[in-house]
Design a protein around this motif. Structure first.
Motif, PDB file in Angstrom:
ATOM      1  N   VAL A   1       0.825  -1.196  -0.120  1.00  0.00           N
ATOM      2  CA  VAL A   1      -0.062   0.041   0.007  1.00  0.00           C
ATOM      3  C   VAL A   1       0.932   1.238   0.036  1.00  0.00           C
ATOM      4  CG1 VAL A   1      -2.025  -1.209   0.983  1.00  0.00           C
ATOM      5  CG2 VAL A   1      -0.207   0.077   2.382  1.00  0.00           C
ATOM      6  N   THR A   2       1.953   1.271   0.602  1.00  0.00           N
ATOM      7  CA  THR A   2       3.012   2.225   0.526  1.00  0.00           C
ATOM      8  C   THR A   2       3.359   2.716  -0.926  1.00  0.00           C
ATOM      9  OG1 THR A   2       3.836   2.078   2.945  1.00  0.00           O
ATOM     10  CG2 THR A   2       5.214   3.261   1.512  1.00  0.00           C
ATOM     11  N   ARG A   3       3.936   1.362  -1.582  1.00  0.00           N
ATOM     12  CA  ARG A   3       4.108   1.702  -2.800  1.00  0.00           C
ATOM     13  C   ARG A   3       2.953   2.123  -3.907  1.00  0.00           C
ATOM     14  NH1 ARG A   3       7.557  -0.967  -6.752  1.00  0.00           N
ATOM     15  NH2 ARG A   3       6.598  -1.238  -8.828  1.00  0.00           N
ATOM     16  N   ALA A   4       1.636   1.672  -3.327  1.00  0.00           N
ATOM     17  CA  ALA A   4       0.668   2.245  -4.528  1.00  0.00           C
ATOM     18  C   ALA A   4       0.433   3.680  -3.956  1.00  0.00           C
ATOM     19  CB  ALA A   4      -0.539   1.278  -3.954  1.00  0.00           C
ATOM     20  N   LEU A   5       0.420   4.225  -2.791  1.00  0.00           N
ATOM     21  CA  LEU A   5       0.447   5.524  -2.364  1.00  0.00           C
ATOM     22  C   LEU A   5       1.510   6.408  -3.113  1.00  0.00           C
ATOM     23  CD1 LEU A   5      -1.036   5.075   1.184  1.00  0.00           C
ATOM     24  CD2 LEU A   5      -2.225   5.937  -0.754  1.00  0.00           C
ATOM     25  N   HIS A   6       2.654   5.899  -2.976  1.00  0.00           N
ATOM     26  CA  HIS A   6       3.841   6.731  -3.564  1.00  0.00           C
ATOM     27  C   HIS A   6       3.715   6.999  -5.008  1.00  0.00           C
ATOM     28  CE1 HIS A   6       6.966   6.085   0.084  1.00  0.00           C
ATOM     29  NE2 HIS A   6       5.740   7.055   0.270  1.00  0.00           N
ATOM     30  N   ALA A   7       3.006   5.771  -5.587  1.00  0.00           N
ATOM     31  CA  ALA A   7       2.795   5.913  -7.017  1.00  0.00           C
ATOM     32  C   ALA A   7       1.936   6.835  -7.453  1.00  0.00           C
ATOM     33  CB  ALA A   7       2.577   4.282  -7.700  1.00  0.00           C
ATOM     34  N   GLU A   8       0.626   6.904  -6.675  1.00  0.00           N
ATOM     35  CA  GLU A   8      -0.526   7.791  -6.729  1.00  0.00           C
ATOM     36  C   GLU A   8      -0.056   9.307  -6.693  1.00  0.00           C
ATOM     37  OE1 GLU A   8      -4.245   9.098  -7.733  1.00  0.00           O
ATOM     38  OE2 GLU A   8      -3.312   7.403  -8.036  1.00  0.00           O
ATOM     39  N   GLY A   9       1.011   9.480  -5.688  1.00  0.00           N
ATOM     40  CA  GLY A   9       1.478  10.778  -5.170  1.00  0.00           C
ATOM     41  C   GLY A   9       2.252  11.292  -6.716  1.00  0.00           C
ATOM     42  N   GLU A  10       3.186  10.253  -7.190  1.00  0.00           N
ATOM     43  CA  GLU A  10       3.704  10.572  -8.318  1.00  0.00           C
ATOM     44  C   GLU A  10       2.912  10.967  -9.505  1.00  0.00           C
ATOM     45  OE1 GLU A  10       6.839  11.165  -8.288  1.00  0.00           O
ATOM     46  OE2 GLU A  10       7.764  10.121  -6.911  1.00  0.00           O
ATOM     47  N   ARG A  11       1.710  10.200  -9.835  1.00  0.00           N
ATOM     48  CA  ARG A  11       0.583  10.671 -10.679  1.00  0.00           C
ATOM     49  C   ARG A  11       0.175  12.063 -10.536  1.00  0.00           C
ATOM     50  NH1 ARG A  11      -1.328   5.364  -9.230  1.00  0.00           N
ATOM     51  NH2 ARG A  11      -0.450   3.578 -10.728  1.00  0.00           N
ATOM     52  N   GLN A  12      -0.185  12.490  -9.250  1.00  0.00           N
ATOM     53  CA  GLN A  12      -0.371  13.807  -9.019  1.00  0.00           C
ATOM     54  C   GLN A  12       0.392  14.817  -9.350  1.00  0.00           C
ATOM     55  OE1 GLN A  12      -1.908  14.384  -4.716  1.00  0.00           O
ATOM     56  NE2 GLN A  12      -3.905  13.189  -5.149  1.00  0.00           N
ATOM     57  N   SER A  13       1.726  14.386  -8.935  1.00  0.00           N
ATOM     58  CA  SER A  13       2.745  15.458  -9.343  1.00  0.00           C
ATOM     59  C   SER A  13       2.965  15.424 -10.999  1.00  0.00           C
ATOM     60  CB  SER A  13       4.179  15.119  -8.604  1.00  0.00           C
ATOM     61  OG  SER A  13       5.354  15.689  -9.232  1.00  0.00           O
ATOM     62  N   ALA A  14       2.888  14.410 -11.519  1.00  0.00           N
ATOM     63  CA  ALA A  14       3.008  14.084 -13.101  1.00  0.00           C
ATOM     64  C   ALA A  14       1.741  14.798 -13.767  1.00  0.00           C
ATOM     65  CB  ALA A  14       3.156  12.846 -13.500  1.00  0.00           C
ATOM     66  N   ASN A  15       0.600  15.102 -13.145  1.00  0.00           N
ATOM     67  CA  ASN A  15      -0.384  15.785 -13.703  1.00  0.00           C
ATOM     68  C   ASN A  15      -0.511  17.348 -13.473  1.00  0.00           C
ATOM     69  OD1 ASN A  15      -1.210  13.493 -15.279  1.00  0.00           O
ATOM     70  ND2 ASN A  15      -2.377  12.784 -13.378  1.00  0.00           N
ATOM     71  N   ARG A  16       0.502  17.741 -12.685  1.00  0.00           N
ATOM     72  CA  ARG A  16       0.524  19.018 -12.011  1.00  0.00           C
ATOM     73  C   ARG A  16       0.593  20.166 -13.233  1.00  0.00           C
ATOM     74  NH1 ARG A  16       4.689  19.052  -8.869  1.00  0.00           N
ATOM     75  NH2 ARG A  16       3.538  18.728  -6.992  1.00  0.00           N
ATOM     76  N   LYS A  17      -0.444  21.115 -13.401  1.00  0.00           N
ATOM     77  CA  LYS A  17      -0.190  22.278 -13.896  1.00  0.00           C
ATOM     78  C   LYS A  17       0.792  23.267 -13.583  1.00  0.00           C
ATOM     79  CE  LYS A  17      -3.873  20.832 -16.523  1.00  0.00           C
ATOM     80  NZ  LYS A  17      -3.699  20.296 -17.731  1.00  0.00           N
ATOM     81  N   VAL A  18       1.594  23.654 -14.513  1.00  0.00           N
ATOM     82  CA  VAL A  18       2.710  24.527 -14.267  1.00  0.00           C
ATOM     83  C   VAL A  18       2.725  25.925 -15.021  1.00  0.00           C
ATOM     84  CG1 VAL A  18       4.278  22.681 -13.394  1.00  0.00           C
ATOM     85  CG2 VAL A  18       4.598  23.648 -15.850  1.00  0.00           C
ATOM     86  N   ARG A  19       3.034  26.895 -14.458  1.00  0.00           N
ATOM     87  CA  ARG A  19       2.960  28.182 -15.326  1.00  0.00           C
ATOM     88  C   ARG A  19       4.052  28.215 -16.244  1.00  0.00           C
ATOM     89  NH1 ARG A  19       1.203  32.743 -10.701  1.00  0.00           N
ATOM     90  NH2 ARG A  19      -0.899  31.930 -10.289  1.00  0.00           N
ATOM     91  N   SER A  20       5.359  27.911 -16.015  1.00  0.00           N
ATOM     92  CA  SER A  20       6.385  27.955 -16.700  1.00  0.00           C
ATOM     93  C   SER A  20       7.347  26.649 -16.842  1.00  0.00           C
ATOM     94  CB  SER A  20       7.266  29.037 -16.086  1.00  0.00           C
ATOM     95  OG  SER A  20       8.677  29.062 -16.892  1.00  0.00           O
ATOM     96  N   GLU A  21       7.580  26.203 -18.164  1.00  0.00           N
ATOM     97  CA  GLU A  21       8.002  25.053 -18.473  1.00  0.00           C
ATOM     98  C   GLU A  21       9.771  25.147 -17.807  1.00  0.00           C
ATOM     99  OE1 GLU A  21       7.367  22.305 -19.432  1.00  0.00           O
ATOM    100  OE2 GLU A  21       5.187  22.814 -19.365  1.00  0.00           O
ATOM    101  N   LEU A  22      10.203  26.335 -17.436  1.00  0.00           N
ATOM    102  CA  LEU A  22      11.559  26.489 -16.871  1.00  0.00           C
ATOM    103  C   LEU A  22      11.573  26.644 -15.553  1.00  0.00           C
ATOM    104  CD1 LEU A  22      12.726  29.240 -19.592  1.00  0.00           C
ATOM    105  CD2 LEU A  22      13.084  26.782 -19.477  1.00  0.00           C
TER     106      LEU A  22
END
Length: 456
Positions: A380-401
């Motif tokens: 479950v820790t592995r699954a939660l860390h993966a979901e945390g990475e998914r949230q981070s990977a889908n984060r909207k950012v203002r600048s690509e730099l």
């Protein structure tokens, strides 16, 4: 000693008087835990002329310690604060050696031979030096512990000052904060004792696994399980190790709003064949104008039913309130900054099996095995860390730099590099824990009620 402490002692002194102990012996068993330690402090402060004999009965040996390290730290602090030694009774053979003598048969609620051999017998032997004298034994049972009982011995009168003074758990921990500090072990434990004590709660076993894995594995090796059960509970590879990314323990996903429906995490009808409820804690803080940030998070416990998980999170919250000092917080800090999350985690049945032993087994806790818990927590820790990475990977950012864009890309790469199953968070929610102590069921009281002799 500050003025508030003087006033507190004055109130206690007026409401409590010692029994007439002329010609008798005053004995103070200390366990290294909160209650017995503060009782020793309070009695020495109120009655400095009395020669209280403090005694600690160890369950381990110097070569193979069994008590939580915080026990010894607290005993050392107690001696320094009082300027007086605690008599420490060290057995020739500790808990694990005794278990070996019993053919590997583990102690449980029906057979507490560990307490009898390592606590009661050495203590009674120590008492023989006072044969013929009336002995007064002062024990740290609080006024709010209706279910806890003291024990009786020949020529020994048991005295319970906390009950007579009306002092509760809150009073004891407040007293420790004013004196030697709350023992560090209360970060994840509700009382002192052996690291593998069978009367710990599941959340305490999870904490032991996370913070002291070597001690956890010591206990795991003594459980007797069939080859079939052992084969069901392989440990998951941590996400950071599987992907070659840096170990980062601050990647648990933030829950979505909404209620988790259903009473049981039943098996899913598709290829994801196993589900379980998981509880996690987050400590938040912030600075004016900078927004909120998280400085602590971890999985607290797991359960097959939502009701039982909520009970565990309520217990954890109440424990945090009374032991807030160990995290450098106040009770108000805990109320303001501690948050709890509940998740339903779903993983393929080919790799994940959260159910307990199916064959005959001898485990520390009936129906649960250490390896089973290690299996569940790792996946479950592995699954939660993966979901945390998914949230981070889908984060909207203002600048690509920006650094946020770099973090987003690193998270996406981590997910691409994963070789083993990641599972899914089926549902999640923030949970507002209950501050009011709940009434335990009869089964829970029997499971968690420590033997009175374990206060020695």
């Amino acid at each position: 000693m500050d003025l508030s402490e003087q006033r507190y002692l004055s109130r206690c002194g007026k409401s409590y008087q010692l029994p007439n102990m002329t010609g008798g012996v005053a004995i103070l068993p200390v366990s290294g835990g909160a209650d017995s330690s503060y009782l020793a402090i309070l009695l020495h402060q109120l009655f400095p002329a009395v020669d209280f004999r403090m005694v600690f009965t160890d369950t381990g040996t110097p070569d193979n310690p069994v008590e939580d390290p915080g026990v010894y730290e607290t005993l050392d602090k107690l001696e320094e604060f009082l300027g007086k030694k605690v008599e420490r009774l060290i057995p020739e053979k500790g808990l694990f050696e005794i278990i070996d003598q019993f053919g590997g048969y583990l102690p449980d609620s029906r057979s507490r031979y560990c307490t009898r051999i390592l606590k009661k017998v050495p203590f009674e032997k120590w008492l023989q030096q006072f044969a013929g004298l009336q002995k007064y034994m002062f024990v740290g049972i609080r006024s709010d512990e209706s279910g806890r009982v003291a024990f009786s011995l020949d020529e020994v009168e048991t005295v319970m000052p906390f009950v007579d003074m009306g002092l509760t758990r809150e009073d004891i921990f407040a007293g420790l904060q004013r004196t030697i500090g709350v023992p560090r072990m209360y970060e994840g434990r509700t009382r002192s004792g052996c690291t593998v004590c069978p009367f710990q709660r599941r959340a305490e076993h999870v904490y032991l696994l996370q913070r002291k894995p070597i001690e956890f594995l010591k206990g795991e090796r003594y459980e007797k399980l069939s080859d079939n059960d052992l084969a069901r509970w392989e440990e998951a590879i941590p996400l950071w190790k599987d992907t070659g990314s840096s170990a980062n323990w601050l990647t648990l996903p933030k829950p979505e709003e909404g209620e988790i429906e259903g009473k049981r995490a039943s098996r899913a009808p598709d290829l994801f064949g196993a589900r379980i409820y998981v509880g996690a804690e987050f400590f938040m803080d912030g600075f004016p104008g900078m927004g909120e940030f998280c400085w602590h998070q971890r999985v607290v416990s797991v359960a097959p039913t939502l009701h039982h998980l909520k009970d565990q999170l309520d217990d954890r919250y109440q424990h945090l309130l009374s032991t807030s000092e160990v995290y450098q917080m106040s009770p108000d800090d805990v109320r303001r900054n501690a948050r709890f999350a509940i998740y339903v985690i779903e993983l393929p049945s080919a790799v994940f099996d959260p159910e307990g032993p199916k064959d005959q087994a001898f485990t520390w806790t009936q129906g649960w095995a250490y390896k089973q818990l290690r299996h569940i927590v790792s996946w479950v820790t592995r699954a939660l860390h993966a979901e945390g990475e998914r949230q981070s990977a889908n984060r909207k950012v203002r600048s690509e730099l920006s650094v946020l864009a770099e973090w987003r890309d690193n998270s996406a790469e981590t997910l691409r590099q994963a070789k083993e199953e990641l599972g899914a968070v089926v549902n999640s929610q923030w949970y507002r824990a209950n501050e009011n102590e709940r009434e335990m069921t009869e089964e829970e009281e029997l499971s968690y009620l420590p033997c009175p002799m374990c206060s020695l």
